[in-house]
Design an enzyme around this catalytic site. Structure first.
Site, PDB file in Angstrom:
ATOM      1  N   THR A   1       0.910  -1.245   0.238  1.00 42.38           N
ATOM      2  CA  THR A   1      -0.099  -0.059   0.100  1.00 42.38           C
ATOM      3  C   THR A   1       0.922   1.375   0.088  1.00 42.38           C
ATOM      4  O   THR A   1       0.860   1.855   1.027  1.00 42.38           O
ATOM      5  CB  THR A   1      -1.209   0.175   1.325  1.00 42.38           C
ATOM      6  OG1 THR A   1      -0.132  -0.101   2.433  1.00 42.38           O
ATOM      7  CG2 THR A   1      -2.210  -0.982   1.168  1.00 42.38           C
TER       8      THR A   1
ATOM      9  N   PHE B   1       2.287  -6.074  12.661  1.00 39.95           N
ATOM     10  CA  PHE B   1       3.110  -4.957  13.498  1.00 39.95           C
ATOM     11  C   PHE B   1       4.564  -5.440  13.532  1.00 39.95           C
ATOM     12  O   PHE B   1       5.337  -5.182  14.042  1.00 39.95           O
ATOM     13  CB  PHE B   1       2.800  -4.962  14.772  1.00 39.95           C
ATOM     14  CG  PHE B   1       1.299  -4.601  15.176  1.00 39.95           C
ATOM     15  CD1 PHE B   1       0.764  -3.265  14.896  1.00 39.95           C
ATOM     16  CD2 PHE B   1       0.369  -5.593  15.221  1.00 39.95           C
ATOM     17  CE1 PHE B   1      -0.357  -2.888  15.211  1.00 39.95           C
ATOM     18  CE2 PHE B   1      -1.053  -5.200  15.361  1.00 39.95           C
ATOM     19  CZ  PHE B   1      -1.392  -3.818  15.484  1.00 39.95           C
TER      20      PHE B   1
ATOM     21  N   ARG C   1       8.687  -6.035  12.759  1.00 39.55           N
ATOM     22  CA  ARG C   1       9.640  -5.001  12.281  1.00 39.55           C
ATOM     23  C   ARG C   1      10.750  -5.697  11.525  1.00 39.55           C
ATOM     24  O   ARG C   1      11.056  -6.977  11.732  1.00 39.55           O
ATOM     25  CB  ARG C   1      10.252  -4.594  13.599  1.00 39.55           C
ATOM     26  CG  ARG C   1       9.639  -3.797  14.790  1.00 39.55           C
ATOM     27  CD  ARG C   1      10.452  -4.024  16.117  1.00 39.55           C
ATOM     28  NE  ARG C   1      10.370  -5.542  16.596  1.00 39.55           N
ATOM     29  CZ  ARG C   1      11.187  -5.887  17.445  1.00 39.55           C
ATOM     30  NH1 ARG C   1      11.849  -4.915  18.418  1.00 39.55           N
ATOM     31  NH2 ARG C   1      11.070  -7.055  17.920  1.00 39.55           N
TER      32      ARG C   1
ATOM     33  N   GLY D   1      12.872   5.863   7.955  1.00 33.08           N
ATOM     34  CA  GLY D   1      12.608   5.714   6.853  1.00 33.08           C
ATOM     35  C   GLY D   1      11.830   4.519   6.373  1.00 33.08           C
ATOM     36  O   GLY D   1      11.175   4.130   7.484  1.00 33.08           O
TER      37      GLY D   1
ATOM     38  N   CYS E   1       7.369   1.849   5.562  1.00 32.63           N
ATOM     39  CA  CYS E   1       6.089   1.843   6.610  1.00 32.63           C
ATOM     40  C   CYS E   1       6.000   3.235   6.900  1.00 32.63           C
ATOM     41  O   CYS E   1       5.008   3.768   6.559  1.00 32.63           O
ATOM     42  CB  CYS E   1       6.120   0.712   7.622  1.00 32.63           C
ATOM     43  SG  CYS E   1       5.808  -0.494   6.619  1.00 32.63           S
TER      44      CYS E   1
END
Ligand code: NAD
Length: 437
Positions: A83, A142, A144, A250, A253
């Protein structure tokens, strides 16, 4: 269970391999045949390639480009497509999500559950549920990058945005081992589930930009942001995490997610204008590094040999999307500097996106003959570089620590001119911290 994962980028490839690890049979689907071939051959965008190799070898995990095959394969379909930011606005580009849901809905049987994992503007799940006959759920992610497998198998929480008991039961069955291990489950309606993700990212971005705004104040006053952060971080209500000042965030996301959130809020008639300032503070840190580079090179970088340590937007990833390191490197190159980049993992991606930058196969090679060194991605390897060894390789011992993790005293003792964001240059402030200006 038999699951499919639609969109096998950073999120989807990790999710597919981890679902296989939980014991499911998984089919990954992507429109990019090269990506499908790479994954099938064991090349992965996360750190535990053995996980993917183990499950592709056993046949429990396969990849395809065929939606028809995916629809016939199983009942629960996770949609993990990108997205990105739209080209014409701050909003999210939902083309890939819309297309993936439409394709899946076309082929899927009446019992299919389509589970969105992509980060979307609030209201998207409801709109899709109104458009397609298939049942929809939203289960935001969520993870990382750098801890993707760990975060998927042992997440802080699972958020299940569901519209029926059946959807909740199916998702609880998918995640049964994760839930049995004690992971909290929050069930919610669609808009709340969507907002949990965007709100979490907005909060994290705000925390980073807060300390970076404090760094700007420190730069104006001679105060030291690293000491400030340590002192306020001792307060439990504030905490130390995400409170290190540097060149900012950066990646694929945080930047696009806060912009999309502010844009969506405008559409809803709610002001999240502070997120635009969060974004602006973040971008100003990149400007500050460019400014420091000019300052250290005597006013202009034209013709200077500049080494940039780092290309990935963060360590333990090869992801260069909106990377502060490469943004700074490209700007200095435009200003006429001769820029050489080294990164332990992201060299191929960086080379493709920024072919005009120079690249070195090792940090040592990158440092050779440098007039200035910029430390811009916080890889542990870079922290281990000996200032003495580095000193023997460069032309001029000048370094900017854009991540605030190098030991200034050690570098200065080795003869380096050392600068860090939000901290006075050694020798710049007097004993009471007053700037000598
Ligand atoms: P990515 O660009 O790495 O991967 C997206 C993948 O989707 C690509 O491989 C692309 O080829 C594929 N794709 C596009 N259209 C498709 C279609 N119609 N059918 C099948 N495949 C299609 O993106 P990503 O980083 O994995 O992010 C995906 C989503 O997850 C985004 O919404 C992102 O915000 C969210 N997210 C990402 C992370 C992360 O750490 N990367 C973490 C949490 C959430």
């Amino acid at each position: 269970m038999r699951l499919t994962v639609i969109g096998t980028g950073y999120l989807g490839a990790t999710h597919a391999a981890c679902m296989a690890e939980l014991g499911h049979e998984v089919l990954g689907v992507d429109v990019d045949p090269d990506k499908v071939a790479a994954l099938q051959a064991g090349r992965v965008p996360f750190h535990e390639p053995a996980l993917l190799a183990k499950h592709t070898a056993s046949g429990r995990l396969r990849f395809t480009t065929s939606y028809e095959e995916a629809a016939a394969f199983g009942e629960v379909h996770f949609i993990c497509v990108g997205t990105p930011q739209r080209k014409d606005s701050e909003g999210a580009d939902l083309r890939y999500v819309d297309s993936a849901f439409a394709s899946m809905a076309r082929y899927a049987g009446p019992d299919a559950l389509l589970v969105g994992k992509s980060t979307v503007p609030v209201g998207t799940a409801g709109r899709l549920a109104d458009t397609h006959a298939a049942e929809i759920a939203w289960n935001p992610e969520f993870l990382r990058e750098g801890f993707a497998v760990e975060d998927t198998l042992r997440p802080d929480r699972l958020v299940l945005g569901v519209g029926s008991e059946r959807a909740e039961a199916l998702l609880r069955a998918v995640y049964a081992p994760v839930i049995a291990a004690g992971t909290p489950v929050v069930t919610a309606d669609f808009p709340t589930a969507e907002l949990v993700k965007t709100a979490a990212n907005a909060f994290l971005a705000t925390k980073i930009s807060f300390i970076n705004a404090m760094a700007e104040v420190c730069e104006a006053t001679g105060a030291d942001v690293s000491v400030l952060a340590e002192a306020i971080g001792h307060d439990d209500r504030i905490g130390k995490k995400f409170l290190r000042s540097g060149v900012g965030f950066g990646g694929g996301c945080l930047p696009k997610d806060i912009r999309a959130f502010a844009h969506r809020a405008d559409e809803l008639g709610v002001s999240l204008a502070f997120l635009r300032e969060v974004d602006a503070i973040n971008m100003r840190r990149r400007d500050r590094v460019v400014e420091l580079a000019r300052e250290l090179c005597g006013g202009a970088v034209l013709g200077a040999r500049i080494t940039v340590l780092g290309a990935a937007f963060k360590p333990d990833s090869d992801d260069i999307r909106d990377s502060p390191a490469l943004n700074v490197a490209a700007r200095l190159r435009l200003d006429g500097a001769d820029v050489t980049v080294h990164d332990p993992e992201a060299m191929d991606n960086a080379r493709k996106a920024f072919p005009l930058l120079g690249y070195a196969v090792s940090a040592e090679e990158a440092l050779g003959g440098a007039d200035l060194v910029l430390h811009l991605t916080e890889w542990p390897q870079f922290r281990e570089i000996s200032p003495d060894t580095a000193r023997s390789l460069v032309s001029r011992p000048r370094i900017v620590d854009g991540r605030g993790v190098l030991d200034a005293a050690e570098w200065v003792a080795a003869g380096w001119e050392f600068r860090a964001l939000g901290r006075p240059a050694p020798g710049e402030a007097d004993r009471m911290g007053r700037l000598k200006r």
